[in-house]
Design a protein around this motif. Structure first.
Motif, PDB file in Angstrom:
ATOM      1  N   MET A  69       0.991  -1.155  -0.153  1.00  0.00           N
ATOM      2  CA  MET A  69      -0.112  -0.075  -0.060  1.00  0.00           C
ATOM      3  C   MET A  69       0.936   1.076   0.080  1.00  0.00           C
ATOM      4  O   MET A  69       1.735   1.456   0.842  1.00  0.00           O
ATOM      5  N   GLU A  70       0.524   2.123  -0.834  1.00  0.00           N
ATOM      6  CA  GLU A  70       1.308   3.524  -0.991  1.00  0.00           C
ATOM      7  C   GLU A  70       1.096   4.186   0.033  1.00  0.00           C
ATOM      8  O   GLU A  70      -0.229   4.602   0.049  1.00  0.00           O
ATOM      9  N   LEU A  71       1.760   4.936   0.791  1.00  0.00           N
ATOM     10  CA  LEU A  71       1.463   5.814   2.034  1.00  0.00           C
ATOM     11  C   LEU A  71       1.438   7.177   1.398  1.00  0.00           C
ATOM     12  O   LEU A  71       2.640   7.779   1.084  1.00  0.00           O
ATOM     13  N   LYS A  72       0.343   7.698   1.206  1.00  0.00           N
ATOM     14  CA  LYS A  72       0.168   9.278   0.477  1.00  0.00           C
ATOM     15  C   LYS A  72      -1.249   9.704   1.034  1.00  0.00           C
ATOM     16  O   LYS A  72      -1.979   8.854   1.281  1.00  0.00           O
ATOM     17  N   PHE A  73      -1.292  10.880   1.112  1.00  0.00           N
ATOM     18  CA  PHE A  73      -2.762  11.682   1.684  1.00  0.00           C
ATOM     19  C   PHE A  73      -2.799  12.808   0.662  1.00  0.00           C
ATOM     20  O   PHE A  73      -1.705  13.395   0.315  1.00  0.00           O
ATOM     21  N   ARG A  74      -3.750  13.565   0.895  1.00  0.00           N
ATOM     22  CA  ARG A  74      -4.277  14.893   0.218  1.00  0.00           C
ATOM     23  C   ARG A  74      -5.116  15.352   1.078  1.00  0.00           C
ATOM     24  O   ARG A  74      -6.193  14.856   1.528  1.00  0.00           O
ATOM     25  N   VAL A  75      -4.992  16.636   1.532  1.00  0.00           N
ATOM     26  CA  VAL A  75      -5.828  17.522   2.365  1.00  0.00           C
ATOM     27  C   VAL A  75      -6.171  18.862   1.486  1.00  0.00           C
ATOM     28  O   VAL A  75      -5.427  19.386   0.724  1.00  0.00           O
ATOM     29  N   PHE A  76      -7.238  19.581   1.752  1.00  0.00           N
ATOM     30  CA  PHE A  76      -7.550  20.579   1.208  1.00  0.00           C
ATOM     31  C   PHE A  76      -8.511  21.486   1.875  1.00  0.00           C
ATOM     32  O   PHE A  76      -9.292  21.048   2.843  1.00  0.00           O
ATOM     33  N   ALA A  77      -8.795  22.908   1.550  1.00  0.00           N
ATOM     34  CA  ALA A  77      -9.627  23.713   2.100  1.00  0.00           C
ATOM     35  C   ALA A  77      -9.854  24.863   1.050  1.00  0.00           C
ATOM     36  O   ALA A  77      -9.039  25.053   0.250  1.00  0.00           O
ATOM     37  N   HIS A  78     -10.951  25.487   1.187  1.00  0.00           N
ATOM     38  CA  HIS A  78     -11.370  26.556   0.421  1.00  0.00           C
ATOM     39  C   HIS A  78     -11.212  27.831   1.137  1.00  0.00           C
ATOM     40  O   HIS A  78     -11.642  27.791   2.310  1.00  0.00           O
ATOM     41  N   ILE A  79     -10.406  28.885   0.600  1.00  0.00           N
ATOM     42  CA  ILE A  79     -10.058  30.000   1.559  1.00  0.00           C
ATOM     43  C   ILE A  79     -10.783  31.253   0.796  1.00  0.00           C
ATOM     44  O   ILE A  79     -10.593  31.204  -0.551  1.00  0.00           O
TER      45      ILE A  79
ATOM     46  N   THR B 112       3.486  18.518  -2.099  1.00  0.00           N
ATOM     47  CA  THR B 112       2.924  19.355  -3.141  1.00  0.00           C
ATOM     48  C   THR B 112       1.731  20.269  -2.796  1.00  0.00           C
ATOM     49  O   THR B 112       0.643  19.632  -2.266  1.00  0.00           O
ATOM     50  N   MET B 113       1.849  21.503  -3.055  1.00  0.00           N
ATOM     51  CA  MET B 113       0.716  22.439  -2.745  1.00  0.00           C
ATOM     52  C   MET B 113       0.267  22.847  -3.965  1.00  0.00           C
ATOM     53  O   MET B 113       1.011  23.412  -4.720  1.00  0.00           O
ATOM     54  N   GLU B 114      -1.098  22.770  -4.040  1.00  0.00           N
ATOM     55  CA  GLU B 114      -1.531  23.425  -5.242  1.00  0.00           C
ATOM     56  C   GLU B 114      -2.508  24.581  -4.994  1.00  0.00           C
ATOM     57  O   GLU B 114      -3.441  24.367  -4.002  1.00  0.00           O
ATOM     58  N   PHE B 115      -2.539  25.705  -5.618  1.00  0.00           N
ATOM     59  CA  PHE B 115      -3.460  26.733  -5.274  1.00  0.00           C
ATOM     60  C   PHE B 115      -4.018  27.061  -6.641  1.00  0.00           C
ATOM     61  O   PHE B 115      -3.635  27.262  -7.619  1.00  0.00           O
ATOM     62  N   LYS B 116      -5.695  27.072  -6.343  1.00  0.00           N
ATOM     63  CA  LYS B 116      -6.650  27.102  -7.629  1.00  0.00           C
ATOM     64  C   LYS B 116      -7.514  27.870  -7.573  1.00  0.00           C
ATOM     65  O   LYS B 116      -8.371  27.999  -6.282  1.00  0.00           O
ATOM     66  N   SER B 117      -7.690  29.152  -8.401  1.00  0.00           N
ATOM     67  CA  SER B 117      -8.603  30.070  -8.102  1.00  0.00           C
ATOM     68  C   SER B 117     -10.161  29.752  -8.519  1.00  0.00           C
ATOM     69  O   SER B 117     -10.030  28.655  -9.439  1.00  0.00           O
ATOM     70  N   THR B 118     -11.154  29.744  -7.728  1.00  0.00           N
ATOM     71  CA  THR B 118     -12.240  28.969  -8.211  1.00  0.00           C
ATOM     72  C   THR B 118     -13.330  30.226  -8.547  1.00  0.00           C
ATOM     73  O   THR B 118     -13.004  31.499  -8.782  1.00  0.00           O
ATOM     74  N   ASP B 119     -14.497  29.668  -9.328  1.00  0.00           N
ATOM     75  CA  ASP B 119     -15.425  30.785 -10.019  1.00  0.00           C
ATOM     76  C   ASP B 119     -15.936  31.697  -8.820  1.00  0.00           C
ATOM     77  O   ASP B 119     -16.322  32.745  -9.425  1.00  0.00           O
ATOM     78  N   ASP B 120     -16.009  31.438  -7.704  1.00  0.00           N
ATOM     79  CA  ASP B 120     -16.727  32.466  -6.786  1.00  0.00           C
ATOM     80  C   ASP B 120     -15.485  33.340  -6.150  1.00  0.00           C
ATOM     81  O   ASP B 120     -15.766  33.580  -4.886  1.00  0.00           O
TER      82      ASP B 120
END
Length: 152
Positions: A1-11, A92-100
């Protein structure tokens, strides 16, 4: 089992403002690195992060930076029971602008050895990055330092 994770939040702030709150050590020190951060997150740099709940400051290697979009870091896996040589994980940190006009921040980490110690270390870092995105949101939207006094 590959040990990895992803968390996220809308700011609820523009992507540039959110990116700068992570890349700028003065801002990062206000809400996340409870012992302070030294050095801006710029491609090829090695910076120093310190936390009150960790025994000492440690180096963070900046692999890639795409302004307002992506930051890739490498740092030593915190696997105290590891009997083998030290190794790094990749963040890896990703920053994405949302439509709102908000920003979606996603943080993924991978690369632990598939051992009980690697699993334990990955869970600890998942907790830390979850706190980071929550602290980032509170800091930018409300000026509140969620981690103040949490580990001291």
């Amino acid at each position: 089992m590959e040990l990895k994770f992803r968390v996220f939040a809308h700011i609820s702030k523009p992507v540039h403002e959110v990116f700068e709150a992570v890349a700028d050590p003065a801002q990062l020190s206000c809400y996340f690195t409870t012992g302070g951060a030294q050095g801006r997150l710029e491609e090829g740099a090695t910076v120093s992060w310190d936390f009150h709940d960790f025994p000492r400051a440690f180096p963070v290697h900046v692999v890639e930076v795409v302004p307002d979009r992506r930051i890739v870091l490498e740092w030593r896996a915190n696997e105290p029971e590891n009997a083998g040589p030290d190794y790094n994980t990749t963040v890896t940190m990703e920053f994405k602008s949302t439509d709102d006009d908000r920003t979606l921040v996603e943080i993924a980490e991978e690369g632990w050895h598939e051992t009980p110690g690697g699993l334990k270390a990955s869970y600890g870092n998942c907790m830390g990055w979850s706190q980071m995105v929550a602290a980032l949101k509170l800091w930018l939207e409300h000026g509140i330092n969620l981690r103040e006094g949490m580990y001291k």
